[in-house]
Structures are given as C-alpha cells and as structure tokens.
Design a protein around this motif. Structure first.
Motif, PDB file in Angstrom:
ATOM      1  N   ILE A 196       0.837  -1.204   0.000  1.00 21.26           N
ATOM      2  CA  ILE A 196       0.000   0.000   0.000  1.00 21.26           C
ATOM      3  C   ILE A 196       0.873   1.255   0.000  1.00 21.26           C
ATOM      4  O   ILE A 196       1.974   1.252   0.537  1.00 21.26           O
ATOM      5  CB  ILE A 196      -1.003   0.044   1.190  1.00 21.26           C
ATOM      6  CG1 ILE A 196      -0.294  -0.155   2.544  1.00 21.26           C
ATOM      7  CG2 ILE A 196      -2.123  -0.972   0.980  1.00 21.26           C
ATOM      8  CD1 ILE A 196      -1.202   0.101   3.739  1.00 21.26           C
ATOM      9  N   VAL A 197       0.349   2.287  -0.628  1.00 21.62           N
ATOM     10  CA  VAL A 197       1.032   3.585  -0.651  1.00 21.62           C
ATOM     11  C   VAL A 197       0.284   4.524   0.288  1.00 21.62           C
ATOM     12  O   VAL A 197      -0.925   4.750   0.127  1.00 21.62           O
ATOM     13  CB  VAL A 197       1.038   4.211  -2.067  1.00 21.62           C
ATOM     14  CG1 VAL A 197       1.809   5.528  -2.054  1.00 21.62           C
ATOM     15  CG2 VAL A 197       1.617   3.250  -3.094  1.00 21.62           C
ATOM     16  N   MET A 198       1.018   5.036   1.274  1.00 22.39           N
ATOM     17  CA  MET A 198       0.409   5.956   2.237  1.00 22.39           C
ATOM     18  C   MET A 198       1.104   7.319   2.156  1.00 22.39           C
ATOM     19  O   MET A 198       2.218   7.440   1.650  1.00 22.39           O
ATOM     20  CB  MET A 198       0.547   5.383   3.656  1.00 22.39           C
ATOM     21  CG  MET A 198      -0.168   4.052   3.815  1.00 22.39           C
ATOM     22  SD  MET A 198       0.140   3.271   5.413  1.00 22.39           S
ATOM     23  CE  MET A 198      -0.652   4.420   6.530  1.00 22.39           C
ATOM     24  N   HIS A 199       0.436   8.330   2.693  1.00 22.01           N
ATOM     25  CA  HIS A 199       0.993   9.686   2.739  1.00 22.01           C
ATOM     26  C   HIS A 199       0.161  10.453   3.767  1.00 22.01           C
ATOM     27  O   HIS A 199      -1.065  10.370   3.733  1.00 22.01           O
ATOM     28  CB  HIS A 199       0.878  10.339   1.347  1.00 22.01           C
ATOM     29  CG  HIS A 199       1.684  11.600   1.197  1.00 22.01           C
ATOM     30  ND1 HIS A 199       1.560  12.675   2.052  1.00 22.01           N
ATOM     31  CD2 HIS A 199       2.616  11.969   0.285  1.00 22.01           C
ATOM     32  CE1 HIS A 199       2.390  13.631   1.673  1.00 22.01           C
ATOM     33  NE2 HIS A 199       3.049  13.231   0.604  1.00 22.01           N
ATOM     34  N   PRO A 200       0.816  11.206   4.668  1.00 24.00           N
ATOM     35  CA  PRO A 200       0.004  11.930   5.669  1.00 24.00           C
ATOM     36  C   PRO A 200      -0.738  13.119   5.060  1.00 24.00           C
ATOM     37  O   PRO A 200      -1.654  13.652   5.688  1.00 24.00           O
ATOM     38  CB  PRO A 200       1.044  12.388   6.695  1.00 24.00           C
ATOM     39  CG  PRO A 200       2.343  12.466   5.940  1.00 24.00           C
ATOM     40  CD  PRO A 200       2.269  11.384   4.882  1.00 24.00           C
TER      41      PRO A 200
END
Ligand code: NCD
Length: 310
Positions: free
Chosen positions: A261-265
């Motif tokens: 998965i690709v996450m980013h705040p």
C-alpha cells in the motif's frame, strides 16, 4: 482534576492500549450511530499555533460526530499568547473551560509543557519536527485495515526523514511490534535523525538506508511517502533543490508487490504523481477517514467514555 491521561508521544500508550484503541475505532466505523451522543456536553479546545487543515478538521469532525463541541483558534495572533502570556498560564486558563485540549505548536516539547500545566487531558497534534502521535494512530489503523496486521511488515518511509514528524512517530511506534523492518529512503541531506535510529536499534529492529526509491519498492509491504518540509528549512534554495528528489509515478509502482500500500500523511506536493491515485494500492485519501475515526476513539479514551456509549 489530576491524574488524567494525555497523548504527547505514541509511547504514552502500551501496545495493548493501542490495540484496544484500534478495536474501538473499528467499532465506531461499523456503528457510528451508537457514538453520536457519547460526548454530549463535552467541550474540546483546539489550539493551533501552526497552520493545519487536515488535523484540525479531523479533530473538529471527530468531536462533532461524538456530539461534543469545539472552541479554539487556528491563528495564534488572535489569542492572548500574542499579549505575552506564557504557554503555562494559557494552558492552565484554557483547561478551566474545557474537557480536553488539542494543541499543535511549531516548537518541540510544547505539547508536553502544556500537559504539565493543564487540568485536563492534552493531545499533541504535532510539535515542530518532533512527533505527531495522532497521525501515527491514523497510520496504524490504516495499515491494520489493509494489511490485517501490524507485525512482520517491511515498511519503506520515503522523503524528508529529517524533519518529517509523522515519520519519526510512525517508525518509533512500529518498531514496538515484532518482526517489522524498515527501509529509510531519503537524500543524504534529509536522513533519519540519530535519536530515531537509536530507538529502532535499541529494539534490534533491522533497517537500511538508501537514496534509491525504485530499488527499494519491490521489497516493501508499505510505502509511506512524505513531502519535503519547506517550513523547517533555513535556505529556500536548499528546499527547491531537494523538493522533487523523489516522485512516485504509476510507472515506478509497476515494480511493487500487488498488495503493497502507498500511504501519505498529506498534504502532497509533487512526491506522488496524480496518475498513482487511481491505483487500488494508493490509500492516502482513505487514510484521512481512518484519521477521523481513530481520533473519535482517542477522545473517548482520554475522557474515560469508552464503553459508555448508547
Ligand atoms: C503532516 C504534518 O502536519 O506533519 N500533516 C498532517 O498532519 N496531515 C505532514 C506534513 O505536513 O507534511
């Protein structure tokens, strides 16, 4: 009121408490109606000494969805702090009006200071380049949802590892769960601070450091992207030079595992191309939603209201 709990650093909660909190957040997601009056009559003060959209809205929405109310400011020039009042006095005063304080401040350690003087629980919503514990709760709930575990994961964190407080909190917290390993992906100038690396080493958690995003992608279960933190740079020129060091594109994602998965705040600047958004592995907008639910769970926990809903 003495003896209240605060959340200043993710390590203020044990792993068991974190897990309970996630179970509560997942219950809220399933049964929001049962919680819609859980904070009726309660007031939250939201003190933002540093700009924020997401985190502030997330807390506001969380409290409103629990039936509570919110007061506060997002521009410190309109508060008495501008008259020269000490943070300690502000904390003491504001805590007479409210049940819970949420604070974001550009200076490291300010949330802790406030928690020492306030007569109510305090939540650190980001203190300078130091910690951002509620973003970490958000991140962990998101990982649980998509990867169904918080252990035995290879987590790549990419971008501004030097100033990125969400990264400092995430890495120290995830190193408490067994079997995790990290890949720290950054340019030389923005490497992970020593204190975070030492915390990881103390737990004997393996990590590697690289500037090669493409080389790292195939081995990751989670890729956590972050923006270069412009406001923490002394030189604008240096910022401009490093800003676009990493850009994740749909093309680069071809080398990733299908369940990564690709996450980013958020906010994102250029570090994730918009052609990634349509990929089912891109979960950063869903992450925002998890953030609100985990903050609902946190508010209930700190107000000792968990388990008392309708
Ligand atoms: C992060 C922050 O404030 O540190 N944003 C957020 O909380 N949503 C990340 C960032 O600003 O880059």
């Amino acid at each position: 009121m003495q003896g209240h709990r605060s959340l200043i650093d993710p390590s203020d909660f044990t792993v068991a408490e974190l897990n309970d909190l996630f179970v509560l957040a997942e219950h809220i997601i399933q049964h929001p109606g049962q919680y819609s009056e859980a904070c009726k009559g309660k007031v939250l003060a939201s003190l933002f000494f540093e700009p924020s959209t997401r985190t502030k809205f997330s807390f506001d929405a969380a409290m409103l969805r629990l039936g509570g109310q919110v007061i506060g400011f997002s521009d410190p020039s309109t508060s008495s702090v501008a008259k020269g009042e000490t943070v300690a006095d502000s904390a003491k005063t504001i805590s007479q009006y409210v049940d819970l304080i949420v604070v974001r401040h550009p200076k490291e350690g300010t949330a802790k200071l406030i928690s020492r003087y306030a007569d109510c629980p305090v939540i650190n919503a980001g203190d300078g380049g130091h910690q951002h514990p509620t973003q970490t709760l958000t991140d962990l709930l998101t990982i649980r949802n998509y990867r169904h575990r918080l252990e035995n994961l290879t987590i790549g964190v990419c971008g501004d590892l030097k100033f990125g407080r969400t990264i400092h909190s995430l890495v120290t917290c995830m190193s408490r769960f067994p079997g995790n390993r990290f890949v720290f992906i950054s340019p030389d100038e923005l490497k992970m601070p020593l204190y975070v690396k030492q915390a990881v080493e103390q737990r004997e958690v393996p990590y590697e450091e690289t500037a090669d995003l493409e080389g790292a992608i195939p081995k990751l279960d989670v890729l956590y992207m972050s923006r270069v933190q412009r406001e923490r740079f002394i030189s604008e020129e240096e910022y401009m030079r490093l800003r676009d060091f990493f850009v994740l594109t749909a093309d680069k994602l071809k080398h990733a595992r299908k369940e990564m998965i690709v996450m980013h705040p958020l906010p994102r600047i250029n570090e994730i191309a918009t052609d990634v958004d349509a990929d089912p592995r891109a979960v950063y907008f869903q992450q925002v939603r998890f953030g609100m639910y985990v903050r609902m769970a946190l508010i209930l926990k700190l107000l000792n209201l968990a388990g008392k809903e309708a």
